[in-house]
Scaffold this active site. Structure first.
Site, PDB file in Angstrom:
ATOM      1  N   HIS A 471       0.842  -1.201   0.000  1.00  0.00           N
ATOM      2  CA  HIS A 471       0.000   0.000   0.000  1.00  0.00           C
ATOM      3  C   HIS A 471       0.882   1.259   0.000  1.00  0.00           C
ATOM      4  O   HIS A 471       0.732   2.137  -0.853  1.00  0.00           O
ATOM      5  CB  HIS A 471      -0.913  -0.020   1.236  1.00  0.00           C
ATOM      6  CG  HIS A 471      -1.802   1.179   1.369  1.00  0.00           C
ATOM      7  ND1 HIS A 471      -3.151   1.141   1.091  1.00  0.00           N
ATOM      8  CD2 HIS A 471      -1.545   2.459   1.735  1.00  0.00           C
ATOM      9  CE1 HIS A 471      -3.674   2.335   1.286  1.00  0.00           C
ATOM     10  NE2 HIS A 471      -2.716   3.163   1.684  1.00  0.00           N
ATOM     11  N   GLU A 472       1.805   1.319   0.939  1.00  0.00           N
ATOM     12  CA  GLU A 472       2.672   2.502   1.020  1.00  0.00           C
ATOM     13  C   GLU A 472       3.588   2.586  -0.199  1.00  0.00           C
ATOM     14  O   GLU A 472       3.952   3.675  -0.640  1.00  0.00           O
ATOM     15  CB  GLU A 472       3.485   2.484   2.317  1.00  0.00           C
ATOM     16  CG  GLU A 472       2.637   2.499   3.599  1.00  0.00           C
ATOM     17  CD  GLU A 472       1.581   3.600   3.626  1.00  0.00           C
ATOM     18  OE1 GLU A 472       1.787   4.657   3.001  1.00  0.00           O
ATOM     19  OE2 GLU A 472       0.530   3.384   4.267  1.00  0.00           O
ATOM     20  N   HIS A 475       1.773   4.576  -2.803  1.00  0.00           N
ATOM     21  CA  HIS A 475       1.879   6.026  -2.579  1.00  0.00           C
ATOM     22  C   HIS A 475       3.262   6.524  -3.011  1.00  0.00           C
ATOM     23  O   HIS A 475       3.393   7.586  -3.612  1.00  0.00           O
ATOM     24  CB  HIS A 475       1.663   6.353  -1.101  1.00  0.00           C
ATOM     25  CG  HIS A 475       0.227   6.281  -0.665  1.00  0.00           C
ATOM     26  ND1 HIS A 475      -0.795   6.896  -1.348  1.00  0.00           N
ATOM     27  CD2 HIS A 475      -0.358   5.668   0.405  1.00  0.00           C
ATOM     28  CE1 HIS A 475      -1.951   6.666  -0.717  1.00  0.00           C
ATOM     29  NE2 HIS A 475      -1.712   5.919   0.343  1.00  0.00           N
ATOM     30  N   HIS A 478       3.732   6.907  -6.758  1.00  0.00           N
ATOM     31  CA  HIS A 478       3.047   8.104  -7.250  1.00  0.00           C
ATOM     32  C   HIS A 478       4.022   9.292  -7.235  1.00  0.00           C
ATOM     33  O   HIS A 478       4.075  10.089  -8.164  1.00  0.00           O
ATOM     34  CB  HIS A 478       1.847   8.386  -6.339  1.00  0.00           C
ATOM     35  CG  HIS A 478       0.735   9.135  -6.996  1.00  0.00           C
ATOM     36  ND1 HIS A 478      -0.469   9.338  -6.394  1.00  0.00           N
ATOM     37  CD2 HIS A 478       0.636   9.743  -8.202  1.00  0.00           C
ATOM     38  CE1 HIS A 478      -1.264  10.036  -7.196  1.00  0.00           C
ATOM     39  NE2 HIS A 478      -0.610  10.289  -8.295  1.00  0.00           N
TER      40      HIS A 478
HETATM   41 ZN   LIG Z   1      -3.043   5.208   1.838  1.00  0.00          ZN
END
Ligand SMILES: [Zn+2]
Length: 683
Positions: A471-472, A475, A478
């Site tokens: 998940h991280e 990010h 991105h």
């Molecule tokens: Zn998040």
């Protein structure tokens, strides 16, 4: 001597010199960057420049310098805190908030930026340059700076009052939570509750000078009772006290009642919205989001509720049957739900977490993670022992593209320790920058809190932690893949809030694929990958009661939206009943007061925005489906995702980026596929 030589925090172009940074350098560093920022604003206001180079770039550079200083400080505060650092952090944070308020209330600066957009030069600027300025102007407008004097004063007063009411709302919930407790002297009442939770109740009793145990309304206590207590009466009392906090009902009826605050907050939000020229608070909220308008969000929620409800009804029936057959509960009550769910889960889908952990030693996970990133995006992570870090656990990696060019960097810091905040997060260390002829690559922090290794075994991750790690990573990608040179709209910056979890949740879903997990797992004693049996159990547990979960989220989101729209009036109980009528399969009793404790929308940042959870989940689930359709770990799909979504940041609307990647708008059905509630239909 140049201050940047003596104060490492001011060396904002290079990577942070973590070994040299001291708490007492923070205030002087802020003096410098905030002073420079103020001087830049004053010069722009005084000279009224009309060119992008003179009206925008100096402002952006001054912003970037502040961010560079502060990202290093707040990172250290998060991962290597000390009392001195915390004190400097708190003071610094206040100064930054003050500076930001001052800038956003600067009408002259706003006027210069508006004038800039009316020049002929502006029309010919690259998209990203124009979007960066437009975003800033939008934020100015939303802060009320463009209003006429009287309205501006009223808007400022509303903002202050709303912030006070939000705080008061949250405090009332906290006070109501603290006010109730039940003293237990008969251990039999706690049957079913674990030793650890019972010890927690004993501690709570000791703290009050009481013998025996004390059950409170703190989350761990509520969750222990509702999930595990065999005593139905105890569950009912805790459910009742918890569900009526800060309201006109329940054991402390009227004492911390948020009813009046809800009404005032709604009135003020409506007035604030009107002053800014919006029809209602929903339009105000959506001004910075991907969702175009209230009608679209309403239709989205109703459609999703409609699709998920059949599964939710099936799940409810399964629970009711299990409760009747195995637990002697003839008619399910709301205070039985968690308890019965847990029993059913234990009976059918139990997963032994320790057994799973043995398959995820951290080194194996990291190796598999690097492999996954290489297979997907063709990037390699090269550990750099020469880059200074603040703790031996942290490691800096160069991110090399297929052709070997270093395109980014990332600090990875995975283990829990003293002085490190809990949880997992991504933060930006450095933006992508053009500096004369040389380029600075974007750099991110990837932080988790996995258990450290012990004498007997390496650090072993739960599957949930592997999911968090990916998940991280989403990010981070991105930020790291950005091709935008305007920091305020690069990567996650300025990206629509209801779409921000698209990259993160999409990456998460790779942790639910067998082949990917084979690559990331290896038993720490035998090296064997995660067994098929354990994988199937994990998957079944993930999907357990997910239909009921989705309709509940839809219920809350509908309530939030309808209440702020005002079309059904302002009585929160009437509005939530209407939302339940549409989707709910579990109906709380009439005295239940969910709205009075709904801090997300009354004391948090989710007003008219609670739908974002589901909105982003549909985007990520549908985005992931494109990978699945192409065989999952697919280079072409990953390249398209990188080019059309990740690299663009907020330089164009997220809806356009998503459409460019997916070839169409998101399909809500994907969320049901993600939860195992529907087979994906290829159209
Ligand atoms: Zn998040």
């Amino acid at each position: 001597m140049d201050e940047t030589m003596t104060n490492p925090l001011l060396d904002t172009l290079e990577l942070p010199r973590f070994g040299d940074i001291l708490p007492d350098q923070i205030a002087p560093a802020l003096d410098k960057v905030l002073g420079d920022h103020r001087a830049v604003v004053e010069r722009i206001v005084a000279t009224q420049p009309r060119s992008f180079a003179e009206a925008w770039l100096p402002l952006e550079r001054a912003d970037t310098a502040i961010t560079a200083v502060w990202s290093a400080v707040s990172h250290l505060h998060g991962v290597a805190d000390t009392p001195e650092l915390r004190a400097a952090y708190v003071t610094g944070e206040e100064r930054l908030v003050e500076n930001n308020l001052e800038v956003m209330q600067n009408q002259a600066l706003y006027a210069v930026l508006v004038a800039l957009t009316q020049t002929t030069e502006f029309a010919s600027l690259p998209d990203a340059d124009r979007v960066a300025v437009d975003h800033r102007i939008r934020d100015f407008v939303l802060s009320g700076v463009a209003l006429e004097a009287e309205d501006r004063a009223r808007f400022a007063a509303i903002s202050v009052e709303l912030s006070q009411l939000s705080t008061a709302f949250g405090n009332a919930v906290l006070d109501a939570t603290d006010a109730w407790f039940e003293h237990v002297e008969d251990a039999a009442l706690l049957a079913g509750i674990s030793e650890a939770d019972t010890a927690m109740f004993a501690d709570a009793a000791t703290a009050r000078g009481l013998p025996g145990w004390v059950v409170t309304l703190q989350m761990p206590s509520v969750s222990a009772v509702l999930t595990f207590a065999e005593d139905r009466g105890l569950r009912e009392r805790v459910y009742t006290a918890y569900g009526t906090r800060a309201s006109d009902q329940g054991p402390h009826a009227g004492q911390f009642d948020n009813s009046g605050r809800i009404a005032s907050i709604l009135d003020l939000r409506r007035e604030g919205a009107r002053l800014l020229g919006f029809t209602d608070p929903v339009a105000w909220s959506l001004a910075t989001k991907m969702a175009p308008d209230a009608a679209t969000v309403l239709a989205f929620l109703r459609d999703l509720g409609h699709r998920a409800k059949p599964a939710a009804i099936r799940e409810y029936a399964e629970l009711a049957e299990f409760a009747a057959d195995h637990l002697g509960i003839a008619a399910l009550q709301p205070w039985d739900m968690s308890y019965v769910s847990d029993r059913l889960r234990a009976a059918r889908y139990a997963v032994d977490e320790q057994e799973v952990r043995a398959y995820f030693p951290v080194d194996r996970v990291i190796a598999g993670w690097q492999q996954l990133l290489d297979r997907l995006f063709g990037i390699r992570l090269i550990a750099r022992a020469d880059v200074p870090v603040y703790h031996p656990d942290a490691c800096y990696y160069d991110v090399a593209d297929e052709d070997g060019a270093i395109i980014a960097g990332v600090y990875v810091d995975l283990h829990a320790r003293t002085g490190k905040r809990g949880g997992a997060w991504m933060a930006q260390a450095r933006p992508r920058l053009k500096d004369g002829n040389s380029r600075r690559v974007p750099v991110a922090y990837l932080v988790c809190n996995f258990a450290p290794k012990t004498d007997g075994s390496p650090s072993l991750l739960s599957h949930k932690e592997v999911v968090t790690f990916l998940h991280e990573t989403g990010h981070c990608l991105h930020h790291l893949f950005t091709r935008i040179d305007r920091p305020s709209i690069a990567g996650t910056n300025g990206f629509e809030w209801d779409a921000i979890e698209l990259p993160s949740q999409l990456m998460e879903d790779f942790a639910w694929d067998r082949d990917v997990l084979n690559g990331m797992s290896g038993h720490y004693q035998t090296g064997a990958p995660l067994t098929a049996e354990l994988f199937d159990k994990l998957l079944a547990a993930r999907r357990f009661l997910s239909g009921m979960f989705v309709v509940r989220q839809v219920e809350f989101a509908l309530f939030d939206l309808l209440l702020h729209l005002g079309t059904l009036g302002s009585d929160p109980m009437e509005v939530i009943e209407a939302a339940r009528e549409a989707v709910a399969v579990v109906r709380p009793p009439a005295w239940h007061r969910f709205p009075h404790g709904f801090t997300h929308i009354f004391a948090g940042g989710y007003a008219a925005g609670y739908y974002s959870y589901l909105w982003a989940e549909v985007l990520s689930a549908d985005g992931f489906q494109r990978f699945a359709e192409a065989g999952l770990v697919d280079r072409v799909t990953a390249a398209t995702f990188r080019d059309e979504v990740l690299s663009r940041g907020a330089s164009r609307p997220a809806a356009d980026s998503f459409r460019a990647f997916r070839g169409r708008d998101a399909d809500p059905q994907a969320i049901l596929v993600r939860h195992g509630l529907a087979v994906h239909d290829d159209r």
